[in-house]
Design a protein around this motif. Structure first.
Motif, PDB file in Angstrom:
ATOM      1  N   PHE A   4       0.796  -1.224   0.000  1.00 18.43           N
ATOM      2  CA  PHE A   4       0.000   0.000   0.000  1.00 18.43           C
ATOM      3  C   PHE A   4       0.831   1.279   0.000  1.00 18.43           C
ATOM      4  CE2 PHE A   4      -3.522  -2.747   1.287  1.00 18.43           C
ATOM      5  CZ  PHE A   4      -4.521  -2.240   0.482  1.00 18.43           C
ATOM      6  N   ALA A   5       2.115   1.199   0.268  1.00 17.46           N
ATOM      7  CA  ALA A   5       2.932   2.418   0.273  1.00 17.46           C
ATOM      8  C   ALA A   5       3.072   3.005  -1.137  1.00 17.46           C
ATOM      9  CB  ALA A   5       4.293   2.137   0.897  1.00 17.46           C
ATOM     10  N   PRO A   6       3.596   2.241  -2.111  1.00 18.90           N
ATOM     11  CA  PRO A   6       3.707   2.837  -3.450  1.00 18.90           C
ATOM     12  C   PRO A   6       2.358   3.073  -4.113  1.00 18.90           C
ATOM     13  CG  PRO A   6       4.360   0.533  -3.504  1.00 18.90           C
ATOM     14  CD  PRO A   6       4.203   0.898  -2.058  1.00 18.90           C
ATOM     15  N   ILE A   7       1.380   2.170  -3.876  1.00 18.91           N
ATOM     16  CA  ILE A   7       0.079   2.366  -4.520  1.00 18.91           C
ATOM     17  C   ILE A   7      -0.601   3.606  -3.975  1.00 18.91           C
ATOM     18  CG2 ILE A   7      -1.397   1.008  -2.978  1.00 18.91           C
ATOM     19  CD1 ILE A   7      -1.550   1.042  -6.803  1.00 18.91           C
ATOM     20  N   SER A   8      -0.446   3.870  -2.691  1.00 16.61           N
ATOM     21  CA  SER A   8      -1.018   5.080  -2.099  1.00 16.61           C
ATOM     22  C   SER A   8      -0.343   6.330  -2.654  1.00 16.61           C
ATOM     23  CB  SER A   8      -0.866   5.036  -0.579  1.00 16.61           C
ATOM     24  OG  SER A   8      -1.288   6.247   0.008  1.00 16.61           O
ATOM     25  N   ALA A   9       0.973   6.266  -2.835  1.00 14.32           N
ATOM     26  CA  ALA A   9       1.694   7.420  -3.388  1.00 14.32           C
ATOM     27  C   ALA A   9       1.220   7.744  -4.798  1.00 14.32           C
ATOM     28  CB  ALA A   9       3.197   7.128  -3.384  1.00 14.32           C
ATOM     29  N   VAL A  10       1.065   6.691  -5.630  1.00 17.76           N
ATOM     30  CA  VAL A  10       0.640   6.906  -7.010  1.00 17.76           C
ATOM     31  C   VAL A  10      -0.799   7.395  -7.071  1.00 17.76           C
ATOM     32  CG1 VAL A  10       0.199   5.774  -9.221  1.00 17.76           C
ATOM     33  CG2 VAL A  10       2.279   5.254  -7.953  1.00 17.76           C
ATOM     34  N   VAL A  11      -1.684   6.785  -6.298  1.00 17.23           N
ATOM     35  CA  VAL A  11      -3.089   7.181  -6.296  1.00 17.23           C
ATOM     36  C   VAL A  11      -3.233   8.624  -5.836  1.00 17.23           C
ATOM     37  CG1 VAL A  11      -5.308   6.818  -5.151  1.00 17.23           C
ATOM     38  CG2 VAL A  11      -4.046   4.872  -6.062  1.00 17.23           C
ATOM     39  N   CYS A  12      -2.496   8.994  -4.802  1.00 19.44           N
ATOM     40  CA  CYS A  12      -2.622  10.340  -4.252  1.00 19.44           C
ATOM     41  C   CYS A  12      -2.093  11.411  -5.209  1.00 19.44           C
ATOM     42  CB  CYS A  12      -1.890  10.435  -2.924  1.00 19.44           C
ATOM     43  SG  CYS A  12      -2.680   9.503  -1.591  1.00 19.44           S
ATOM     44  N   LEU A  13      -1.050  11.094  -5.943  1.00 16.11           N
ATOM     45  CA  LEU A  13      -0.506  12.078  -6.868  1.00 16.11           C
ATOM     46  C   LEU A  13      -1.262  12.099  -8.188  1.00 16.11           C
ATOM     47  CD1 LEU A  13       3.340  11.781  -6.346  1.00 16.11           C
ATOM     48  CD2 LEU A  13       1.950  13.811  -6.042  1.00 16.11           C
ATOM     49  N   GLY A  14      -1.587  10.930  -8.709  1.00 13.55           N
ATOM     50  CA  GLY A  14      -2.237  10.852 -10.001  1.00 13.55           C
ATOM     51  C   GLY A  14      -1.304  11.340 -11.096  1.00 13.55           C
ATOM     52  N   ALA A  28      -3.853  15.661  -0.203  1.00  9.79           N
ATOM     53  CA  ALA A  28      -4.036  15.402   1.222  1.00  9.79           C
ATOM     54  C   ALA A  28      -5.354  14.662   1.478  1.00  9.79           C
ATOM     55  CB  ALA A  28      -4.013  16.722   2.001  1.00  9.79           C
ATOM     56  N   GLU A  29      -6.399  15.022   0.753  1.00  6.06           N
ATOM     57  CA  GLU A  29      -7.675  14.326   0.902  1.00  6.06           C
ATOM     58  C   GLU A  29      -7.539  12.852   0.532  1.00  6.06           C
ATOM     59  OE1 GLU A  29     -10.350  16.488  -1.555  1.00  6.06           O
ATOM     60  OE2 GLU A  29     -10.773  18.023  -0.056  1.00  6.06           O
ATOM     61  N   LEU A  30      -6.791  12.588  -0.524  1.00  7.14           N
ATOM     62  CA  LEU A  30      -6.605  11.206  -0.942  1.00  7.14           C
ATOM     63  C   LEU A  30      -5.780  10.418   0.070  1.00  7.14           C
ATOM     64  CD1 LEU A  30      -6.034  11.768  -4.747  1.00  7.14           C
ATOM     65  CD2 LEU A  30      -7.922  10.520  -3.719  1.00  7.14           C
ATOM     66  N   VAL A  31      -4.806  11.058   0.709  1.00  9.40           N
ATOM     67  CA  VAL A  31      -4.039  10.402   1.763  1.00  9.40           C
ATOM     68  C   VAL A  31      -4.976   9.922   2.869  1.00  9.40           C
ATOM     69  CG1 VAL A  31      -2.331  10.733   3.577  1.00  9.40           C
ATOM     70  CG2 VAL A  31      -1.931  11.699   1.310  1.00  9.40           C
ATOM     71  N   VAL A  32      -5.859  10.821   3.296  1.00  8.16           N
ATOM     72  CA  VAL A  32      -6.829  10.460   4.337  1.00  8.16           C
ATOM     73  C   VAL A  32      -7.742   9.347   3.847  1.00  8.16           C
ATOM     74  CG1 VAL A  32      -8.735  11.291   5.755  1.00  8.16           C
ATOM     75  CG2 VAL A  32      -6.745  12.756   5.366  1.00  8.16           C
ATOM     76  N   GLY A  33      -8.217   9.472   2.606  1.00  7.42           N
ATOM     77  CA  GLY A  33      -9.137   8.479   2.074  1.00  7.42           C
ATOM     78  C   GLY A  33      -8.539   7.094   2.010  1.00  7.42           C
ATOM     79  N   VAL A  34      -7.321   6.991   1.491  1.00 11.73           N
ATOM     80  CA  VAL A  34      -6.659   5.692   1.395  1.00 11.73           C
ATOM     81  C   VAL A  34      -6.437   5.106   2.790  1.00 11.73           C
ATOM     82  CG1 VAL A  34      -4.507   4.540   0.756  1.00 11.73           C
ATOM     83  CG2 VAL A  34      -5.539   6.179  -0.804  1.00 11.73           C
ATOM     84  N   SER A  35      -5.955   5.924   3.708  1.00  8.95           N
ATOM     85  CA  SER A  35      -5.637   5.432   5.049  1.00  8.95           C
ATOM     86  C   SER A  35      -6.886   4.966   5.790  1.00  8.95           C
ATOM     87  CB  SER A  35      -4.926   6.529   5.849  1.00  8.95           C
ATOM     88  OG  SER A  35      -3.755   6.949   5.183  1.00  8.95           O
ATOM     89  N   VAL A  36      -7.958   5.741   5.685  1.00  7.40           N
ATOM     90  CA  VAL A  36      -9.202   5.346   6.355  1.00  7.40           C
ATOM     91  C   VAL A  36      -9.745   4.050   5.766  1.00  7.40           C
ATOM     92  CG1 VAL A  36     -11.638   5.963   6.666  1.00  7.40           C
ATOM     93  CG2 VAL A  36      -9.864   7.660   7.091  1.00  7.40           C
ATOM     94  N   GLY A  37      -9.745   3.937   4.459  1.00  8.34           N
ATOM     95  CA  GLY A  37     -10.244   2.719   3.823  1.00  8.34           C
ATOM     96  C   GLY A  37      -9.452   1.499   4.216  1.00  8.34           C
ATOM     97  N   VAL A  38      -8.127   1.627   4.217  1.00  6.32           N
ATOM     98  CA  VAL A  38      -7.277   0.498   4.589  1.00  6.32           C
ATOM     99  C   VAL A  38      -7.480   0.136   6.051  1.00  6.32           C
ATOM    100  CG1 VAL A  38      -4.880  -0.251   4.881  1.00  6.32           C
ATOM    101  CG2 VAL A  38      -5.559   0.969   2.811  1.00  6.32           C
ATOM    102  N   GLY A  39      -7.530   1.143   6.910  1.00  8.13           N
ATOM    103  CA  GLY A  39      -7.695   0.873   8.335  1.00  8.13           C
ATOM    104  C   GLY A  39      -9.010   0.201   8.661  1.00  8.13           C
ATOM    105  N   VAL A  40     -10.107   0.742   8.139  1.00 12.36           N
ATOM    106  CA  VAL A  40     -11.424   0.145   8.395  1.00 12.36           C
ATOM    107  C   VAL A  40     -11.500  -1.258   7.804  1.00 12.36           C
ATOM    108  CG1 VAL A  40     -13.893   0.337   7.896  1.00 12.36           C
ATOM    109  CG2 VAL A  40     -12.611   2.355   8.586  1.00 12.36           C
ATOM    110  N   GLY A  41     -10.976  -1.412   6.590  1.00 14.64           N
ATOM    111  CA  GLY A  41     -10.995  -2.722   5.951  1.00 14.64           C
ATOM    112  C   GLY A  41     -10.222  -3.750   6.753  1.00 14.64           C
TER     113      GLY A  41
END
Length: 361
Positions: free
Chosen positions: A47-57, A68-81
């Protein structure tokens, strides 16, 4: 052969516009993997590189706030999941529940649609790619945060040029305004309803361009705020930010002007002979505004050009006795105020700078 070269040129131009975001995403992905493995000690930080790529686009001018919104979104989704799948297992109803809860948590945290959607997609990844028996646990949320933070760091240290973003979108918006004014001028001069209709149709599509322009200015301002090498650009964006709202009003007023000019031509009203010249003079002023903004100058010459054009846009000079024609003349006056405000004047100063409506200055 010429068509092939032209198409290749367009594609290369498109690649050049996205080269920096591609470089940012590639660099962020590699750094995120390095940080997660070498510094944090995670053996497989998916999830480290995939989060970096998704957040930057790969969108030029990506707003740091959205990153920054995408950072929060990815982290919340991963954590809850992670938490839920480890307890209830994986399956159709579990995936549905995880997505619903992850998106709900994101909405409660911030309310942004971007965060909610990214939380849901990240939760799906956790629920489907990694079985609940795996030992990912809290580590995957940490990996997602690492990727997002690295993405933000790359945005700050290797940022796009905020003025380049502003120039590109400002050129489009002001170009549409100038083209529309010239189109209306030609339609009035030739009493051509088809040309007037074309100008009106094009103006109705201009709202997307002005919204993109405003978003580009927000992106530029955010980049100039967080990126140290762009701090000296913050003041240079002021001229564009001063112009954005008045240019929006100018497009709206020109749309009304085009609609009433079409009605005047269609109804056979007597349109003042020098009206096309006034419209072309305004178009020239808009072109000058585009040049001065791109050069980083205060639009002083534009201000003079607008006032000179407005000096003939008085009741005495233009006349006109039809209803639609009088509306057109009123819109010309409003347009002059908008353009003067785009040069940095307040509304009161813009009105005062214009010659009297019923006579020469």
């Amino acid at each position: 052969m010429g068509a092939v070269r032209a198409e290749l040129g367009r594609r290369l131009q498109r690649w050049r516009r996205t080269a920096l975001p591609i470089l940012q995403a590639a660099l962020a992905a590699g750094l995120a993997w390095f940080v997660a493995t070498a510094l944090v000690g995670h053996p497989h930080p998916f999830f480290a590189p995939i989060s970096a790529v998704v957040c930057l686009g790969v969108s030029l001018g990506q707003r740091p706030r959205r990153v920054a919104e995408l950072v929060v979104g990815v982290s919340v989704g991963v954590g809850v999941g992670d938490v839920l799948i480890s307890q209830i297992g994986s399956g159709p109803w579990q995936i549905a529940l995880v997505v619903a809860l992850a998106m709900s948590a994101a909405v409660l945290l911030d309310g942004g649609a971007v965060i909610a959607l990214q939380s849901g997609s990240s939760a799906v990844l956790v629920a489907t790619l990694l079985p609940p028996s795996s030992n990912g646990g809290f580590d995957r949320m940490v990996d997602a945060l690492i990727g997002g933070v690295v993405g933000l760091a790359v945005t700050a240290l290797l940022p796009a040029n905020p003025l380049t973003i502003a120039h590109r979108h400002g050129k489009v918006v002001l170009g549409e305004l100038s083209t529309a004014l010239r189109g209306i001028a030609s339609a009035v001069a030739e009493h051509d309803t088809a040309k007037a209709s074309d100008a009106l149709a094009q103006l109705r599509k201009s709202q997307t361009a002005i919204e993109d322009f405003k978003d580009a200015l927000k992106a530029g301002q955010e980049i100039a705020t967080i990126a140290p090498i762009r701090w000296h650009r913050r003041n240079e964006l002021d001229h564009y930010r001063e112009a954005a709202v008045p240019v929006d009003y100018a497009l709206r007023n020109t749309r009304v002007l085009a609609r009433r000019a079409l009605a005047a031509i269609r109804d056979g009203e007597q349109v003042p002979d020098n009206l096309p010249d006034v419209l072309r003079a305004y178009a020239d002023a808009v072109d000058l505004l585009r040049t001065e903004l791109a050069g980083g100058d205060r639009p002083e010459r534009t201000r003079k050009a607008v006032r000179d054009a407005a000096s003939t846009a008085t009741t005495t000079e233009l006349g006109g006795d039809g209803f639609s024609t009088r509306v057109v003349l009123a819109q010309i006056r409003s347009l002059a105020v908008d353009l003067l405000q785009a040069t940095g004047l307040s509304r009161a100063d813009a009105v005062q700078a214009l010659p009297p409506l019923t006579g020469k200055p």
